[in-house]
Design a protein around this motif. Structure first.
Motif, PDB file in Angstrom:
ATOM      1  N   GLN A   1       0.836  -1.202   0.000  1.00 42.93           N
ATOM      2  CA  GLN A   1       0.000   0.000   0.000  1.00 42.93           C
ATOM      3  C   GLN A   1       0.873   1.255   0.000  1.00 42.93           C
ATOM      4  N   ARG A   2       1.923   1.281   0.805  1.00 42.53           N
ATOM      5  CA  ARG A   2       2.831   2.434   0.859  1.00 42.53           C
ATOM      6  C   ARG A   2       3.523   2.622  -0.494  1.00 42.53           C
ATOM      7  N   LEU A   3       3.915   1.519  -1.124  1.00 41.83           N
ATOM      8  CA  LEU A   3       4.541   1.600  -2.442  1.00 41.83           C
ATOM      9  C   LEU A   3       3.578   2.183  -3.474  1.00 41.83           C
ATOM     10  N   GLN A   4       2.316   1.765  -3.412  1.00 46.46           N
ATOM     11  CA  GLN A   4       1.313   2.314  -4.326  1.00 46.46           C
ATOM     12  C   GLN A   4       1.120   3.812  -4.083  1.00 46.46           C
ATOM     13  N   GLU A   5       1.095   4.222  -2.814  1.00 48.37           N
ATOM     14  CA  GLU A   5       0.962   5.649  -2.497  1.00 48.37           C
ATOM     15  C   GLU A   5       2.156   6.427  -3.033  1.00 48.37           C
ATOM     16  N   LEU A   6       3.354   5.875  -2.877  1.00 46.90           N
ATOM     17  CA  LEU A   6       4.556   6.543  -3.379  1.00 46.90           C
ATOM     18  C   LEU A   6       4.546   6.620  -4.902  1.00 46.90           C
ATOM     19  N   GLN A   7       4.056   5.560  -5.560  1.00 44.71           N
ATOM     20  CA  GLN A   7       3.965   5.595  -7.017  1.00 44.71           C
ATOM     21  C   GLN A   7       2.962   6.655  -7.475  1.00 44.71           C
ATOM     22  N   GLN A   8       1.836   6.782  -6.763  1.00 41.39           N
ATOM     23  CA  GLN A   8       0.860   7.816  -7.094  1.00 41.39           C
ATOM     24  C   GLN A   8       1.453   9.203  -6.881  1.00 41.39           C
ATOM     25  N   LEU A   9       2.201   9.382  -5.794  1.00 42.47           N
ATOM     26  CA  LEU A   9       2.859  10.660  -5.532  1.00 42.47           C
ATOM     27  C   LEU A   9       3.873  10.964  -6.631  1.00 42.47           C
ATOM     28  N   ASP A  10       4.636   9.966  -7.028  1.00 43.83           N
ATOM     29  CA  ASP A  10       5.609  10.145  -8.113  1.00 43.83           C
ATOM     30  C   ASP A  10       4.903  10.547  -9.407  1.00 43.83           C
ATOM     31  N   ASP A  11       3.777   9.909  -9.693  1.00 52.79           N
ATOM     32  CA  ASP A  11       3.015  10.262 -10.905  1.00 52.79           C
ATOM     33  C   ASP A  11       2.514  11.702 -10.826  1.00 52.79           C
ATOM     34  N   ARG A  12       2.004  12.116  -9.656  1.00 53.22           N
ATOM     35  CA  ARG A  12       1.520  13.493  -9.508  1.00 53.22           C
ATOM     36  C   ARG A  12       2.661  14.488  -9.663  1.00 53.22           C
ATOM     37  N   ILE A  13       3.815  14.175  -9.089  1.00 60.00           N
ATOM     38  CA  ILE A  13       4.970  15.068  -9.213  1.00 60.00           C
ATOM     39  C   ILE A  13       5.412  15.148 -10.667  1.00 60.00           C
ATOM     40  N   ARG A  14       5.453  14.015 -11.345  1.00 61.99           N
ATOM     41  CA  ARG A  14       5.860  14.003 -12.759  1.00 61.99           C
ATOM     42  C   ARG A  14       4.873  14.814 -13.607  1.00 61.99           C
ATOM     43  N   ARG A  15       3.566  14.628 -13.363  1.00 67.85           N
ATOM     44  CA  ARG A  15       2.571  15.411 -14.105  1.00 67.85           C
ATOM     45  C   ARG A  15       2.699  16.894 -13.794  1.00 67.85           C
ATOM     46  N   GLY A  16       2.981  17.216 -12.536  1.00 67.96           N
ATOM     47  CA  GLY A  16       3.167  18.610 -12.149  1.00 67.96           C
ATOM     48  C   GLY A  16       4.369  19.229 -12.850  1.00 67.96           C
ATOM     49  N   ARG A  17       5.465  18.484 -12.899  1.00 62.54           N
ATOM     50  CA  ARG A  17       6.659  18.980 -13.613  1.00 62.54           C
ATOM     51  C   ARG A  17       6.360  19.189 -15.084  1.00 62.54           C
ATOM     52  N   ASP A  18       5.673  18.216 -15.683  1.00 57.93           N
ATOM     53  CA  ASP A  18       5.335  18.344 -17.108  1.00 57.93           C
ATOM     54  C   ASP A  18       4.439  19.555 -17.350  1.00 57.93           C
ATOM     55  N   THR A  19       3.458  19.752 -16.452  1.00 62.27           N
ATOM     56  CA  THR A  19       2.556  20.896 -16.581  1.00 62.27           C
ATOM     57  C   THR A  19       3.328  22.207 -16.446  1.00 62.27           C
ATOM     58  N   LEU A  20       4.238  22.259 -15.470  1.00 61.48           N
ATOM     59  CA  LEU A  20       5.033  23.472 -15.292  1.00 61.48           C
ATOM     60  C   LEU A  20       5.925  23.733 -16.509  1.00 61.48           C
ATOM     61  N   ALA A  21       6.535  22.683 -17.036  1.00 63.14           N
ATOM     62  CA  ALA A  21       7.393  22.856 -18.215  1.00 63.14           C
ATOM     63  C   ALA A  21       6.561  23.339 -19.402  1.00 63.14           C
TER      64      ALA A  21
END
Length: 193
Positions: A56-76
């Protein structure tokens, strides 16, 4: 008959010894085996619970990583779309859009004020912000349509402050926008590389 009696006593003694050994095993070994089995079952349950928590913690971290990646892409993507012209060009574009939209929606722009361009606080960024304050007079429904069109105009701004007041002239919309642009890098002076 003595030998049959002797054999019976011998069997009785062996049976009693077997019974005592059986009671000893039942008293000492079975509880220990039962305790070991219960400890193994408890350890298995704890290991499964721990594994499930880690999954469950790994899934939460993967979701956080996806949100951060999408945020970076949006900012770029957002940074790539920022205008690179001068602050005057940005002000002209904003002014033109505000006047066109106010005419389209039957609003009257009373004042439009521009602040001086300022660098944003984050180190290493070359973003500049220009504050634009304006007052528009008209009907509430027209203000709503005006703001929706302004939001969809593609201009790089954020609403910093807004107030809608009712007055004798109709609805009065006071808005302060922060418009952003990508500042040009300073030209290197002679002798610098």
């Amino acid at each position: 008959m003595i030998s049959a009696l002797h054999a019976s006593r011998l069997r009785l003694g062996l049976g009693a010894l077997g019974l005592i050994l059986g009671l000893g095993v039942a008293t000492f070994l079975l509880p220990d085996a039962s305790q070991q089995l219960s400890q193994k079952l408890k350890a298995r349950r704890e290991a499964e619970l721990n594994r499930n928590q880690q999954v469950q913690r790994l899934q939460e971290l993967q979701q956080l990583d996806d949100r951060i990646r999408r945020g970076r892409d949006t900012l770029a993507e957002l940074e790539a779309r920022l205008p690179r012209g001068s602050a005057g060009e940005l002000q002209w574009s904003l002014s033109k859009t505000l006047h066109e939209l106010s005419q389209k929606h039957g609003l009257r722009l009373q004042t439009v004020k521009y602040g001086l361009p300022s660098r944003e606080g984050a180190r290493g960024t070359d973003l500049e912000a220009v504050e634009v304050e304006f007052v528009a007079l008209g009907i509430y429904a027209n203000h709503k349509a005006f703001m929706l069109d302004l939001e969809g105009s593609g201009l790089p701004f954020a609403v910093r402050d807004g107030r809608l007041e009712e007055g004798p002239e109709g609805a009065r919309l006071n808005i302060v926008l922060r418009a952003f642009r990508k500042a040009s890098a300073p030209e290197p002076e002679e002798g610098e590389s």
